[in-house]
Design a protein around this motif. Structure first.
Motif, mmCIF file in Angstrom:
data_model
loop_
_atom_site.group_PDB
_atom_site.id
_atom_site.type_symbol
_atom_site.label_atom_id
_atom_site.label_comp_id
_atom_site.label_asym_id
_atom_site.label_seq_id
_atom_site.Cartn_x
_atom_site.Cartn_y
_atom_site.Cartn_z
ATOM 1 N N GLY A 74 0.809 -1.073 0.098
ATOM 2 C CA GLY A 74 -0.050 -0.206 0.203
ATOM 3 C C GLY A 74 1.029 1.216 -0.012
ATOM 4 O O GLY A 74 1.659 1.228 -0.791
ATOM 5 N N SER A 75 0.773 2.144 0.785
ATOM 6 C CA SER A 75 1.311 3.396 1.022
ATOM 7 C C SER A 75 2.419 3.215 1.898
ATOM 8 O O SER A 75 3.274 4.321 2.081
ATOM 9 N N GLY A 76 2.851 2.350 2.320
ATOM 10 C CA GLY A 76 4.268 1.973 3.041
ATOM 11 C C GLY A 76 4.082 2.170 4.561
ATOM 12 O O GLY A 76 4.998 2.471 5.147
ATOM 13 N N ALA A 77 3.015 2.053 5.117
ATOM 14 C CA ALA A 77 2.786 2.361 6.560
ATOM 15 C C ALA A 77 3.647 1.541 7.292
ATOM 16 O O ALA A 77 4.444 1.714 8.524
ATOM 17 N N PHE A 78 3.620 -0.052 7.122
ATOM 18 C CA PHE A 78 4.055 -1.001 7.647
ATOM 19 C C PHE A 78 5.764 -0.875 7.520
ATOM 20 O O PHE A 78 6.458 -1.340 8.355
ATOM 21 N N LEU A 79 6.052 -0.770 6.701
ATOM 22 C CA LEU A 79 7.519 -0.457 6.203
ATOM 23 C C LEU A 79 8.247 0.763 6.986
ATOM 24 O O LEU A 79 9.147 0.475 7.713
ATOM 25 N N LEU A 80 7.409 1.824 7.136
ATOM 26 C CA LEU A 80 7.784 3.039 7.601
ATOM 27 C C LEU A 80 7.787 2.680 9.368
ATOM 28 O O LEU A 80 8.572 2.928 10.234
ATOM 29 N N GLY A 81 6.684 1.906 9.855
ATOM 30 C CA GLY A 81 6.736 1.474 11.362
ATOM 31 C C GLY A 81 8.196 0.368 11.602
ATOM 32 O O GLY A 81 8.756 0.554 12.477
ATOM 33 N N MET A 82 8.315 -0.396 10.682
ATOM 34 C CA MET A 82 9.288 -1.155 11.008
ATOM 35 C C MET A 82 10.708 -0.341 11.050
ATOM 36 O O MET A 82 11.645 -0.854 11.734
#
Length: 205
Positions: A74-82
């Motif tokens: 998606g918009s990368g929320a989980f990547l940014l969270g990690m």
């Protein structure tokens, strides 16, 4: 939403990322949940954690080699969270080694770039989604840089594709795990998956 896009609250993102990291770290170092929470608390408060040097060194090494996959970025929320969760642990371990706050702040952009370039992978069926995810990762970097630099090449890290398909040009993407009809299982040591596909959180749901 017609595109299948849904907003995930930040608290859920944080929980999923921390839980995934904890399970990986405890599997490879034996660290307790209390010790991991202590590291996160110290990172938030900017204080030096109490951790044995050998364990701190093992944690640092595991974090350096962790691989994270979001199969529907998606918009990368989980990547940014990690990025934020790994960074918090790395900076907490740096304080445990005796690094000054000035050095930790000076190293923040470099650490973020290393996490993004070495640890993060993602797939999404939407081309605009992967472009937005790349942009958000770049913005997360530039806020800590004295002079903005280009985002590390992520062409082979964030790709357009359908993670529900197990074939690419008629060939298996991954060999099926024993007893599994899909090829979506983690590929080996050091690999994690987030966004619910491989978190193995059934006992917490």
């Amino acid at each position: 939403h017609a595109s299948g896009t849904y907003y995930t609250p930040r608290s859920i993102v944080e929980y999923m990322c921390r839980e995934t990291l904890f399970r990986h770290l405890t599997a490879h170092t034996g660290i307790s949940r209390e010790a991991v929470n202590h590291l996160f608390d110290c990172a938030l408060e900017g204080r030096k954690p109490e951790i044995e040097t050998p364990l701190g060194q093992r944690l640092d090494a595991v974090l350096d080699h962790v691989t994270v996959l979001d199969p529907a970025v998606g918009s990368g929320a989980f990547l940014l969270g990690m990025v934020q969760e790994i960074l918090a642990l790395k900076e907490s371990l740096a304080r445990a080694r005796g690094d000054s706050e000035e050095r930790i702040m000076a190293e923040r952009a470099r650490r973020k770039a290393a996490i993004i370039h070495e640890s993060l992978y993602a797939v999404d069926i939407s081309f605009p989604a992967i472009e937005i995810a790349r942009l958000r990762l770049w913005l997360a970097l530039v806020v800590d840089e004295a002079e903005p630099h280009p985002l590390p090449n992520l062409d082979y890290h964030i790709l357009r594709g359908d993670s529900l398909k197990t074939l690419l040009d008629g060939k298996p993407v991954l060999p099926p795990r024993s007893g599994s009809a899909t090829g979506l299982a983690p590929g080996g040591q050091g690999q994690l998956a987030i966004a619910g596909a491989q978190m193995n959180l059934d006992d917490n749901v």
